[in-house]
Scaffold this motif. Sequence first.
Motif, PDB file in Angstrom:
ATOM      1  N   GLU A   3       0.857  -1.172   0.000  1.00  0.00           N
ATOM      2  CA  GLU A   3       0.000   0.000   0.000  1.00  0.00           C
ATOM      3  C   GLU A   3       0.901   1.232   0.000  1.00  0.00           C
ATOM      4  O   GLU A   3       1.852   1.305   0.776  1.00  0.00           O
ATOM      5  N   VAL A   4       0.617   2.153  -0.909  1.00  0.00           N
ATOM      6  CA  VAL A   4       1.497   3.302  -1.102  1.00  0.00           C
ATOM      7  C   VAL A   4       0.707   4.598  -0.984  1.00  0.00           C
ATOM      8  O   VAL A   4      -0.400   4.709  -1.509  1.00  0.00           O
ATOM      9  N   THR A   5       1.288   5.574  -0.295  1.00  0.00           N
ATOM     10  CA  THR A   5       0.724   6.926  -0.294  1.00  0.00           C
ATOM     11  C   THR A   5       1.739   7.850  -0.954  1.00  0.00           C
ATOM     12  O   THR A   5       2.922   7.814  -0.603  1.00  0.00           O
ATOM     13  N   SER A   6       1.308   8.642  -1.926  1.00  0.00           N
ATOM     14  CA  SER A   6       2.212   9.574  -2.609  1.00  0.00           C
ATOM     15  C   SER A   6       1.693  10.991  -2.430  1.00  0.00           C
ATOM     16  O   SER A   6       0.509  11.254  -2.616  1.00  0.00           O
ATOM     17  N   ILE A   7       2.605  11.868  -2.082  1.00  0.00           N
ATOM     18  CA  ILE A   7       2.258  13.287  -1.943  1.00  0.00           C
ATOM     19  C   ILE A   7       3.340  14.099  -2.624  1.00  0.00           C
ATOM     20  O   ILE A   7       4.530  13.812  -2.452  1.00  0.00           O
ATOM     21  N   SER A   8       2.942  15.082  -3.426  1.00  0.00           N
ATOM     22  CA  SER A   8       3.973  15.967  -3.950  1.00  0.00           C
ATOM     23  C   SER A   8       3.453  17.386  -4.119  1.00  0.00           C
ATOM     24  O   SER A   8       2.260  17.615  -4.342  1.00  0.00           O
ATOM     25  N   PHE A   9       4.378  18.304  -3.959  1.00  0.00           N
ATOM     26  CA  PHE A   9       4.126  19.713  -4.243  1.00  0.00           C
ATOM     27  C   PHE A   9       4.987  20.114  -5.420  1.00  0.00           C
ATOM     28  O   PHE A   9       6.100  19.619  -5.571  1.00  0.00           O
ATOM     29  N   ARG A  10       4.464  21.008  -6.249  1.00  0.00           N
ATOM     30  CA  ARG A  10       5.259  21.590  -7.321  1.00  0.00           C
ATOM     31  C   ARG A  10       4.996  23.085  -7.263  1.00  0.00           C
ATOM     32  O   ARG A  10       3.867  23.512  -7.470  1.00  0.00           O
ATOM     33  N   GLY A  11       6.034  23.849  -6.932  1.00  0.00           N
ATOM     34  CA  GLY A  11       5.809  25.261  -6.681  1.00  0.00           C
ATOM     35  C   GLY A  11       4.824  25.396  -5.531  1.00  0.00           C
ATOM     36  O   GLY A  11       4.837  24.589  -4.597  1.00  0.00           O
TER      37      GLY A  11
END
Lengths: 458, 430
Positions: free
Chosen positions: A28-36
Amino acid sequence: MEEIKEVFLRLSKEKGIRYGELRLEESEVTSISFRGKELEELSVSKSKGGNIRILGRHGWGFVSFNEVNPKSIKDYFEQAYSASNLILGEDLDIEHSGPVVDRVIIPMKKDFREVPLEEKKRLLGEYNNIMLTFSPKIQSTQVRYNDRFTRKYFINTEGVDVVQERGDIAGVLVAIAKEGDLVEQYHYSTGGIGGFQVIEGLYNEALHTAEMAVKLLSAPVVKGGEYTVVLDPRLAGVFIHEAFGHLSEADHVYENEKLKELMVIGKRFGPDFLNVVDDPTYPDLRGSYRYDDEGVLARKTYLIKDGILAGRLHSRETARKMGEQITGNARAINYRFQPIVRMSNTYIEPGSYSFEELISDIKYGIYAVGAYGGQTSMEMFTFSAQEGYIIENGKIGDMVRDVVLTGNVFVTLQNVEGIGNDLKFSQGGGCGKGGQSPLPVSTGSPHIRIRNVVVGGR
Amino acid sequence: MEELIKKLRLESIEGDIFSRRGTSTVVTFEANKLKSIESSESSGIGLRVLVGNKIGYASQYGIYEPDWLLEKAKATANIETNMQLPSDICIKEDYDDALDSVSIEDLTKLGKDIIDKILSSYPDVICNVEIGKDKGESLIVNTKGIDCSRSRASLTVAVHVNRIKGTDMLDVYEETVVKRFDNLDTDILISKIFYALESSKNIVKPSKSKLPVVFTPKAVYVLLLPLMSALSGKILLMGASPLQDKVGKKFFDEKFTLIDDPTNPEGLSMTSFDDEGTLTKVLPLVDSGIVGEFYFDLHTASLLGREPNGHGFRGGLGQPSPGLTNLIINPGDTGIRDIISSFDEVLVVDQMMGVGQGNILSGEFSVNIHLGFLYRKGEVLGRVKDSMLAGNAYNALGNIAGLSSEREWIGGSLYSPYICIPELTVVSKE
């Protein structure tokens, strides 16, 4: 699960196969990302699958699948079995490790599965803001995070029945600075298997990342040439992974008679004070594990001891073929792939020098810091730094950028002149081989000094 | 899938569902011998929801639990957007079934024939060959009446040849990807390997550090990567694209034209709709040196206030992001032999190490010449190794000495000529 195991073992017995494996995996994977300033991704995914590998007389039959139930296992077994019988040629044998039943749970100090999405997002957003607001020259940023919880089941026909659970985190902070047409970037990558706390408290790292991106704007491109270089622990770790680690993987060597002659145990590759180790049993690193993906107990292996080739990394097949001890280095990035010989935590053991001693008598050289990555063709390899500094008369001077170094395994290791006393491990690394990437590995080293290294440049 | 769409409609939530299903068979030869036969089946599904104006996303491989997907997708809905899902398109793209009849035995025979041919001319080399047959189906359905599917099949032949003399190692990699078995020409691939083996007999050094360099189609990526990145809507959104204020201006050599062409029937990525169900468009990225268009997915286009152009693609079951299909570079009008012969000394680079490991945005590159040959007045002198090649991709493509009239497909996704740059820097070990 028990029923599936039972079907696999029963069919193996019925067919009288020599050796077979069943691997099942849930994650089970959780992905979070911000760009700018934008939140770019927030998602979760879940996966379940497995594979069966069967050793025929002359080769392997392998089937991977997503449908995991007692009926499908029977079909996939037949498929792998008939594939294994289609291979003709030389006899193929493997090393056996004996039966073992075990359950390995790597404990998480702060279990990331219990940390609310909102809290993960808030923390990463804080790092992002630190970078964004550092300077008007910061044009943009990226923060990428994913946590992955994996449970792996391994069964084979010689009585291995192992379940392993772990939670792995990988995170990257990127700052992008811009001035006129010039765009520079800097990153910090980290990770770990001990829980959510490995990603907490990175405020200074975020600040440093932004600061370095801005500084790179005014650094000139390095002038190409041959230099005496000092590598920081991050880059030195990537250096040893590329320069020697891959060549220690026995699957490159075991069927290649000429390479075997070049890589004979006891041959000198470096100075007396160079010791290189691969150790999956080193605690709490991303490349750590107790059993590899062939169900073999992991162990520490000296690759270079006192400058001399001392050992190499093996799978069941390569160990048998070369008549060497099995090491537990057969790994697969997931259930879709066959295990192949891989590194785990690879490092240079510390020496006696302080950093000041290492640079003190360098008239003109380069101090190369941080790692973008590296690549090897076995003989030649490259590794790239995030930033460089001119060393002049034993003093660290101006910053330079785009520092990419290259070496040759038969020359460069012999040119290691000094090893520092400050061993550090990097946790952000992912290794690629044979289409399997990124595999969690760690690299480690103290500061090291090497003469006559070719640095590319205009 | 219909069940999920119904659930979404019941809760008045907009969304799309993307699913993949694939099978593959791979035969692997290691050190001239057949070592393993591998097959795989995979299936997975991704659900994107728009709750109000916020995107949420959840996906599953190997399991299908509609309630879990919906619950998680809703729980992750945090990303603000103005994107509008496309509507009312129904397209079914069928694959060419020409590869269906290719059996495991055909694949192993193909590999054995290639190895036999190589060994009969060069008995001292070691060949590793991987031949894979892939078939995949993607499906995109949304709550506004998009219902599109695409099936694809391809055959990949990858050959690696290793030759060791003393401590000198030579590794040659060649690969070809085809959509139909009868399009496969392994003789071309083998002749390239022979040429590399023959030309590598001597190890040589350039006589000076600045010289003209020819990039083979395989090597062209080192020049294209910065551009592919700079034209992505994501990089534009970050304000980090060196090309953001260059649209409509001449920034590259006028001989340079680069198109992303989803309609090219030879390209592996040919498709009339992207992974969001938007109709794809042919994009002139660079037209005779003039910077053309950026490429977007729906969300990125909406953030930038641009029109979507059908370039939202997904890696595996990941969320859509700006992606390219078939990159086509226009050819020149001179044959590659003539280009090479026109210089007193020229380096031809075919394989490199360290590509992409650096600051791609700035265009700077500094790579190890893994396989490169030095030519003097059209005659090959030998192989250049233990050397670094450095330059800036924007400067290089801004001043091109020549593009060959010949072009080659690389990995089924790039159709490129040889590109000659008048001067780059090579640093060799003394």
